[in-house]
Design an enzyme around this catalytic site. Structure first.
Site, short mmCIF file in Angstrom:
data_model
loop_
_atom_site.label_atom_id
_atom_site.label_comp_id
_atom_site.label_asym_id
_atom_site.label_seq_id
_atom_site.Cartn_x
_atom_site.Cartn_y
_atom_site.Cartn_z
N CYS A 81 0.97 -1.34 -0.21
CA CYS A 81 -0.09 -0.04 0.09
C CYS A 81 1.04 1.38 -0.05
O CYS A 81 0.89 2.07 -0.95
CB CYS A 81 -0.89 -0.05 1.10
N ILE A 82 1.52 1.48 0.99
CA ILE A 82 2.02 2.91 1.22
C ILE A 82 3.09 3.18 0.20
O ILE A 82 3.16 4.35 -0.25
CB ILE A 82 2.68 2.95 2.79
#
Length: 436
Positions: free
Chosen positions: A272-273
């Site tokens: 994700c990040i």
């Protein structure tokens, strides 16, 4: 059509099909099963299909015992055959959305999934996309497929976007307890989506459109990426000023308002990040915008493994040792603690970078017994035993991931510790510690 679907969801007879059984899809399948629904799990990876059908989990923190009981009991089917989706009332897409080598969105898995499903889609179904992506994907990629079939969205067929919010290794929150954002292509689509998710999660948060729901997920992960970049940069500044950044964060955290703690580390990992903010960066170009803040945060976070390598070289120089030929042990190779997920892990980048500089690398990770094809040689590496003789043998130990189950007292016998997670005070006299 809508009422018939709502009734099936209400009485528990709706068949739920989850496509993509990874870190997002497998928990979603289990939550649907726990909701009392007959389920179908589809994944193109036969090894995952075989593993689940044998009652074995390929994700360390996910227990599949109850799922296997449902499989053997006939209330859940796991297959690689997309034709199974013909019998589904709700189809949830949880396939990967990586970046290409040019750091542009790669929606090949989403496009491939909807193409494989298209012969088996029919009126009365709800499709929910959960994969993280840029605002507009649901309407631009999935909606045309449904339109080609001659189905009226919102009347014959229902389409929503509901971003995943899984946090692997976080025992405080389960899939069912994390609020679920949902946006629909039409009001009827939203009603169907909210009705479904309200039966398998404790709270549903409706938003005005699929684009708003898609943007919500991007905001959540961009917020984290930018704040982590900030503390990573402040870590470097604090180190030059001889200030312990972890002490500063602990002190700042006592403020009961206006501050949320983020912690520096050796770099960002996970799906994700490090990836999701660049979906927005890419889409913003379509509108003539340049997301400078996001890109700067990405540059800072991407540079962190190199910073750890530099601090390692510095620490070894203090001992009169070159990195070339030194024996270095990487402690923790997963991207965050207490899980077995290696995606985008900075620990892997450290192994590659230090190996290229001539260091002899070993690693210990209680959650990862083997690493394959991560260096130029292509040979496998195996987790070494975490015992005092192992720590004494090497020239340097780098704390890359701070798993809770590791006995850090053994590091008191180390020659040099490179601490990227703030596990040790930099003033400790037990061993030589270099903060990174």
């Amino acid at each position: 059509m809508k009422q018939a679907l709502l009734d099936k969801i209400s009485d528990g007879s709706a068949v739920i099909c989850v496509v993509g059984l990874g870190y997002v899809g497998l928990p979603r399948l289990i939550s649907a099963m726990n909701g009392g629904y007959p389920c179908i799990g589809i994944d193109a990876d036969l090894s995952k299909v075989d593993s689940l059908n044998r009652g074995k989990s390929y994700i360390g923190h996910i227990n599949v015992d109850e799922l296997h009981a449902a499989i053997t009991g006939g209330t859940c089917q796991i297959t690689d055959d997309f034709a199974a989706a013909a019998g589904a009332d709700v189809i949830v897409l949880c396939v990967p959305t990586p970046l290409s080598k040019f750091r542009e969105p790669d929606l090949g898995f989403v496009a491939g999934a909807i193409e494989s499903l298209s012969p088996y889609l029919h009126s009365g179904q709800l499709i929910a996309l959960e994969s993280t992506t840029y605002p507009g994907t649901t309407e631009e990629l999935l909606l045309p497929t449904v339109n080609k079939m001659g189905l009226a969205v919102g009347e014959d067929f229902f389409l929503v976007y509901s971003p995943e919010r899984e946090d692997p290794g976080n025992v405080e929150f389960a899939s069912t307890s994390i609020p679920k954002v949902c946006g629909g292509v039409t009001e009827a689509c939203l009603e169907a989506g909210v009705h479904f998710y309200s039966h398998i999660t404790q709270q549903v948060v409706p938003v005005s459109s699929t684009r708003a729901a898609e943007m919500t997920k991007i905001l959540e992960n961009t917020y984290r990426a930018v704040n982590i970049a900030l503390v990573n940069e402040l870590k470097i500044v604090a180190e030059k000023m001889d200030i312990d950044i972890f002490e500063v964060i602990r002190a700042a955290s006592t403020k009961p308002f206006g501050f949320k703690a983020f912690y520096p580390g050796p770099g960002l990992g996970g799906h994700c990040i490090p990836i999701d903010p660049f979906y927005l960066t890419w889409k913003a170009r379509e509108y003539g915008l340049h997301t400078r803040f996001i890109e700067l945060a990405g540059e800072i976070n991407t540079s962190m493994p190199s910073y750890v390598v530099e601090k390692t070289i510095h620490g070894l120089n203090l001992l009169g040792k070159p990195v070339n030929g030194s024996e270095i042990l990487i402690l923790g190779v997963t991207y965050k603690k207490n899980i077995d997920d290696l995606r985008e892990s900075p620990g892997i980048e450290l192994i590659r970078s230090l190996s290229e500089k001539g260091a002899s690398i070993s690693y210990h990770d209680p959650h990862v017994s083997e690493l394959s094809d991560i260096t130029e040689t292509g040979s496998s590496m195996y987790s070494v035993e975490w015992i005092e003789s192992t720590v004494r043998r090497v020239d340097c130990v780098i704390i890359a991931t701070d798993h809770d189950c590791v006995d850090y007292s053994l590091l008191e016998t180390a020659t040099l510790v490179i601490d990227s997670r703030g596990k040790f005070s930099p003033t400790t006299d037990q061993c030589m510690v270099v903060r990174a």
